[in-house]
Scaffold this motif. Sequence first.
Motif, PDB file in Angstrom:
ATOM      1  N   ASP A   1     170.657   8.710  52.666  1.00  0.00           N
ATOM      2  CA  ASP A   1     171.297   7.515  53.180  1.00  0.00           C
ATOM      3  C   ASP A   1     170.287   6.550  53.787  1.00  0.00           C
ATOM      4  OD1 ASP A   1     173.836   7.240  52.579  1.00  0.00           O
ATOM      5  OD2 ASP A   1     174.675   8.097  54.402  1.00  0.00           O
ATOM      6  N   PHE A   2     169.351   7.084  54.563  1.00  0.00           N
ATOM      7  CA  PHE A   2     168.417   6.193  55.246  1.00  0.00           C
ATOM      8  C   PHE A   2     167.582   5.387  54.261  1.00  0.00           C
ATOM      9  CE2 PHE A   2     164.208   5.282  56.888  1.00  0.00           C
ATOM     10  CZ  PHE A   2     164.532   4.514  57.983  1.00  0.00           C
ATOM     11  N   PHE A   3     166.887   6.034  53.377  1.00  0.00           N
ATOM     12  CA  PHE A   3     166.012   5.307  52.461  1.00  0.00           C
ATOM     13  C   PHE A   3     166.812   4.484  51.462  1.00  0.00           C
ATOM     14  CE2 PHE A   3     163.189   8.566  54.084  1.00  0.00           C
ATOM     15  CZ  PHE A   3     162.091   7.800  54.400  1.00  0.00           C
ATOM     16  N   CYS A   4     167.986   4.991  51.172  1.00  0.00           N
ATOM     17  CA  CYS A   4     168.862   4.212  50.305  1.00  0.00           C
ATOM     18  C   CYS A   4     169.254   2.911  50.993  1.00  0.00           C
ATOM     19  CB  CYS A   4     170.096   5.045  49.979  1.00  0.00           C
ATOM     20  SG  CYS A   4     171.334   4.163  49.047  1.00  0.00           S
TER      21      CYS A   4
ATOM     22  N   ILE B   1     158.181   2.115  45.695  1.00  0.00           N
ATOM     23  CA  ILE B   1     157.736   1.818  47.051  1.00  0.00           C
ATOM     24  C   ILE B   1     158.501   2.650  48.066  1.00  0.00           C
ATOM     25  CG2 ILE B   1     157.871   0.024  48.822  1.00  0.00           C
ATOM     26  CD1 ILE B   1     156.941  -1.913  46.567  1.00  0.00           C
ATOM     27  N   LEU B   2     159.789   2.789  47.837  1.00  0.00           N
ATOM     28  CA  LEU B   2     160.581   3.624  48.748  1.00  0.00           C
ATOM     29  C   LEU B   2     160.092   5.070  48.719  1.00  0.00           C
ATOM     30  CD1 LEU B   2     164.197   2.280  48.272  1.00  0.00           C
ATOM     31  CD2 LEU B   2     162.619   1.942  50.164  1.00  0.00           C
ATOM     32  N   ARG B   3     159.745   5.526  47.538  1.00  0.00           N
ATOM     33  CA  ARG B   3     159.254   6.905  47.445  1.00  0.00           C
ATOM     34  C   ARG B   3     157.980   7.071  48.252  1.00  0.00           C
ATOM     35  NH1 ARG B   3     158.567   8.859  41.498  1.00  0.00           N
ATOM     36  NH2 ARG B   3     157.403  10.606  42.383  1.00  0.00           N
ATOM     37  N   VAL B   4     157.084   6.094  48.128  1.00  0.00           N
ATOM     38  CA  VAL B   4     155.839   6.200  48.882  1.00  0.00           C
ATOM     39  C   VAL B   4     156.109   6.158  50.381  1.00  0.00           C
ATOM     40  CG1 VAL B   4     153.661   5.080  49.407  1.00  0.00           C
ATOM     41  CG2 VAL B   4     154.443   5.223  47.043  1.00  0.00           C
ATOM     42  N   LEU B   5     156.993   5.241  50.781  1.00  0.00           N
ATOM     43  CA  LEU B   5     157.321   5.164  52.198  1.00  0.00           C
ATOM     44  C   LEU B   5     157.872   6.499  52.687  1.00  0.00           C
ATOM     45  CD1 LEU B   5     158.955   1.635  52.597  1.00  0.00           C
ATOM     46  CD2 LEU B   5     156.792   2.448  53.540  1.00  0.00           C
TER      47      LEU B   5
END
Lengths: 264, 264
Positions: free
Chosen positions: A133-136, A249-253
């Motif tokens: 949920d958060f990264f989404c 980018i989200l994956r890296v974060l």
Amino acid sequence: MENLQQLARTTFSNLPPEKQEKIVAAAVGEFSRHGYKKASINTIVRDAGISKGSLYQYFHNKEVLFVFIFERFTLLVKKAVAAQGRANVARAMDGGSTTAEQGSSNVARAMDGESATAEQGYSRIAEAGSELDFFCQVGRVLLAGIEFIDRHPDYFQIYLRVLFEQDVPMREKLLAQVRLFSREYFGPLCQAGQQSGAIRNDIPLAVVIFILDATLDRFLQSYAQGALDSDLDLKQSNREELLAQVKMILRVLKEGLAACGKQQ
Amino acid sequence: MENLQQLARTTFSNLPPEKQEKIVAAAVGEFSRHGYKKASINTIVRDAGISKGSLYQYFHNKEVLFVFIFERFTLLVKKAVAAQGRANVARAMDGGSTTAEQGSSNVARAMDGESATAEQGYSRIAEAGSELDFFCQVGRVLLAGIEFIDRHPDYFQIYLRVLFEQDVPMREKLLAQVRLFSREYFGPLCQAGQQSGAIRNDIPLAVVIFILDATLDRFLQSYAQGALDSDLDLKQSNREELLAQVKMILRVLKEGLAACGKQQ
DNA sequence: CCATAATGTGACCAGGTGGTCATATTAGTG
DNA sequence: CACTAATATGACCACCTGGTCACATTATGG
């Protein structure tokens, strides 16, 4: 009548809407092209098709006009974020395939599906639900930003100019409006993320927000301005490429840059 | 004599160095305060203590003057990065306690010590050496940037203005100089990092560079301008706080934001 | 239809801009 | 010293700026 005149005058808001629209459009265009100081009142009145005297009857001076325009921008932002928030709530209410918020988040919607895929070698996540949920949600914020730029590119330009122009009249107050607001939004999100265990809590909240904000901001700037990061030219890329970039980018974060079992 | 006059004129470089210095200082000051377009030639000549006619004998017009100043900036940057590179090489040559590069990287030096500490629960790293080196080098780049801003705050301001001003004369070419350059530096670093296994290779190089660049850039901008990220006010913080922030950011870049055994 | 109040208008103002050029000053040389 | 070539100077130019205000135009209501 005479005493009211002092306060009421010929207020801008009393004008016929189409005239308002023309003036606002002219001002937004000029400010977005040239920033505050270099923007020309003469050009604005010419583009708006009114006389200079009239403009100065609606707005006491250039500064008032600019603040007025900028406040329209913050209003637009608040609306967009509110819509974004509502969409998230609506999503939480029922499974996912609702009819809520059509149009407003047609792009942001794209975020929800893919979260759990392609997570090999890194997949034993304890409380999967909240973390996803958060990264989404972060991703949805980013996509909402893209959508905002698509809708209001010139307003976004004005915002960027204020950000990097030193001598804008009420600069700090104006920025505070929209930044405070972004912190109001990002702050709770990150805090909730830490509490729910979605993100690590050994890093100060301020630092988390900093990195998130930096990355998203730069992403949007690249998208709006182009030429910033010529290697991945966001401005030119289509929806799919854009989405792919966002996901990466989200994956890296989320997972970091270090290689620990993430080698392909 | 007469035919030479066409080409040679009174070149700026023939002036006594102190006069050159005064003119450059005046121009740098004015451009850093007001950007290109709003900068006033009148102010520059007044500050420099010369007449307008003289200035226009050295530089054909405002644009030429500005390009000249900006090229001094890129020169300074290249010098700084070269020094930074030399320091890294010198460090690689012998253990660590060398006398190489005193002054130039007194701050950057602070990066080397702490890399291996506080790495509990995340510590079975295969080829530890090279991985530490990569993020350590990134940290040193960041600190070098801070040092550059400390040394040349006004030049950095000019750079920022060019970045966010649309109508700077040779904008794209100017930015290309320093950006291409930054890519020349960051590109190989990241590539080496991927090959050595220091950083994951399932993410495109461009994305890696993007995130790194975004974070470092924003960090430096906050440090130089202040007021961007009011929560962690980099401009006001002292050396130790700054270093702590840098380390934290590097950790996040390395390990990511997700909580996977990193809870305290 | 007129009188009056409200609104629109653009010539005009002082001030600032980048850029020019005739003139004053200086430096160099025989 | 004198004559000339190189350089410095700032008054001046056309143009643009944000802002004003006396006047023209329109709308209102009796």
